[in-house]
Design a protein around this motif. Structure first.
Motif, PDB file in Angstrom:
ATOM      1  N   GLN A   1      15.205  46.947  15.335  1.00 42.68           N
ATOM      2  CA  GLN A   1      14.459  45.679  15.291  1.00 42.68           C
ATOM      3  C   GLN A   1      14.343  45.155  13.864  1.00 42.68           C
ATOM      4  O   GLN A   1      14.416  43.945  13.627  1.00 42.68           O
ATOM      5  CB  GLN A   1      13.085  45.861  15.925  1.00 42.68           C
TER       6      GLN A   1
ATOM      7  N   ASP B   1      12.709  50.810  16.469  1.00 46.63           N
ATOM      8  CA  ASP B   1      12.017  50.226  15.320  1.00 46.63           C
ATOM      9  C   ASP B   1      12.996  49.863  14.205  1.00 46.63           C
ATOM     10  O   ASP B   1      12.876  48.802  13.582  1.00 46.63           O
ATOM     11  CB  ASP B   1      10.964  51.199  14.776  1.00 46.63           C
TER      12      ASP B   1
ATOM     13  N   LEU C   1       6.615  50.016   8.331  1.00 45.26           N
ATOM     14  CA  LEU C   1       6.625  50.821   9.553  1.00 45.26           C
ATOM     15  C   LEU C   1       5.975  52.188   9.358  1.00 45.26           C
ATOM     16  O   LEU C   1       6.106  52.794   8.291  1.00 45.26           O
ATOM     17  CB  LEU C   1       8.064  51.012  10.038  1.00 45.26           C
TER      18      LEU C   1
END
Length: 427
Positions: free
Chosen positions: A231, A228, A211
């Motif tokens: 997830q 994020d 990420l």
């Protein structure tokens, strides 16, 4: 303790010389004799032959030599204790990928900008270079190795399952985490018990490693409860719910067994896992492993730095040593032993690195990791990442062993993080 390359090497070496680094002789502030620059590092963090050369004389620093102490046990605590005491501090210190943990102590290190670091910048991966720079633009640490990620898989087991077997084919079939899970379900159906990860936290950590944002912004805002991160959490939980995790927690007796017995048929891991995992735990599987780009894109987990303390007897000589040790040529040598993946792209075509790896069926695995290293987007690491990461991983384990639901564990992790960051005065 999380399973990392540094933990593995330190444990196999027995953590020798821990006491030596804390009882050296010298001035009140710096360790070693007047012509020596003391270096603290951990086992497996530097190439022994290169250090032996510098112990006779640092190239570019006449009359100075390196004296290395390998620190065992809790390296970070020992270094921070030494800095806090402001006495018997080494001249040069290694730092792991937790480099941001030392940012609050940045005033105890030289700003490498002032020693001429910027003229070396173009030789290094841009994202790696930035990780050693504080939000205030103080360059506290100089790049060493990296930990680019990829997908490791057993070609023979994939063949048995009727799945694609060549690296390009596997990459196409599992380009995203969703398709990787679908591939894993087919694998498990054909080969009962086969797994595509060792445990739930590995999926979370390696997704996080891809990420462009992690837990905090450079301005100090906590973002670890945003989409994020959630997830990545949900992805890890899904892999477990699909029965695709081996459930072998870090540090358990099963961690190596699932590699040895072939249950772990695929694994998204960092470059150092090649040595820690199959080469160490399953030497008889030589020739059966392959490497291909990881689902979800390039990532990085691991990598080290060097810093010069403000107590250093000769910062210019120390900087000469650092830049020599981390040259492209010397980083290529360090890839051979102790398997440190370079932060200098020029190393990737060095003959010392580019040879086929017979353990991986003659594949040039360096090419896969080099692309991952070059394409990784980079992310900001905060001084509090470890504080934040620990509750999240601990609670994910609770989900995997069935003691909590995913939602309950997520809430508990966030409450613990809130308490820790509040205690630290961050929020």
């Amino acid at each position: 303790m999380s399973l990392t390359r540094r933990n593995f090497l330190a444990l196999t070496a027995g953590g020798a010389a821990a006491a030596t680094g804390l009882t050296g002789c010298g001035s009140q502030t710096s360790l070693g004799a007047a012509d020596e620059l003391s270096l603290w590092a951990w086992t497996g963090s530097v190439n022994d032959d290169l250090i032996a050369q510098a112990a006779k004389g640092i190239p570019g620093a006449t009359g100075k030599k390196i004296a290395l102490t390998r620190i065992g046990g809790d390296y970070q605590t020992k270094l921070l204790t030494s800095l806090a005491g402001k006495s018997m501090v080494p001249d040069i210190v290694g730092m792991n990928d937790d480099v941001a943990t030392y940012f609050p102590n940045a005033d105890q290190f030289y700003d490498l900008h002032e020693l001429g670091a910027d003229k070396f910048k173009d030789k290094f991966l841009e994202w790696k270079w930035k990780l050693g720079i504080t939000p205030e633009n103080r360059m506290m640490a100089f790049p060493m190795d990296t930990g680019p990620t990829a997908l490791f898989y057993r070609r023979d087991i994939f063949d048995k399952a009727g799945l694609p077997t060549e690296p390009a084919e596997v990459a196409a079939a599992a380009s995203e985490w969703a398709s990787y899970i679908e591939l894993g379900k087919k694998l498990k159906q054909a080969v009962p018990g086969a797994a595509i990860t060792d445990n739930i936290t590995s999926v979370f950590r390696y997704r996080l490693a891809q990420l462009p944002k992690r837990y905090m912004t450079p301005e100090g805002q906590y973002i670890g409860a945003e989409d994020d991160i959630r997830q990545a959490w949900d992805l890890a939980v899904q892999v477990v719910k699909e029965g695709l995790s081996a459930g072998a927690q870090d540090g358990s007796t099963d961690a190596n067994a699932i590699i040895t017995n072939g249950r772990l048929a695929a694994f998204v891991g960092a470059v150092w896992w090649a040595q820690l995992g199959p080469k160490n735990a399953a030497p008889k599987s030589k020739g059966n492993w392959r490497v291909t780009p990881a689902p979800g894109g390039p990532g990085n987990r691991g990598g080290s730095f060097l810093a010069i303390t403000k107590y250093c007897k000769d910062p210019e000589a120390a900087f000469a040593f650092i830049t020599w040790l981390e040259s492209a040529q010397n980083q290529a040598q360090s890839f051979l032993d102790p398997v440190l993946f370079p932060s200098t792209p020029a190393s990737y075509t060095d003959p010392k690195m580019s040879a086929p790896d017979e353990f991986f069926g003659g594949q040039k695995i360096v090419d896969v990791f080099a692309e991952s290293a070059k394409k990784y987007p980079g992310a900001y690491f905060s001084p509090y990442d470890t504080t934040i990461n620990t509750p999240l991983c601990d609670e994910l384990v609770n989900v995997e062993i069935g003691s909590k639901t995913s939602d309950q564990a997520w809430r508990d992790a966030q409450r613990q993080i809130d308490r820790e960051l509040t205690r630290a005065g961050v929020i």
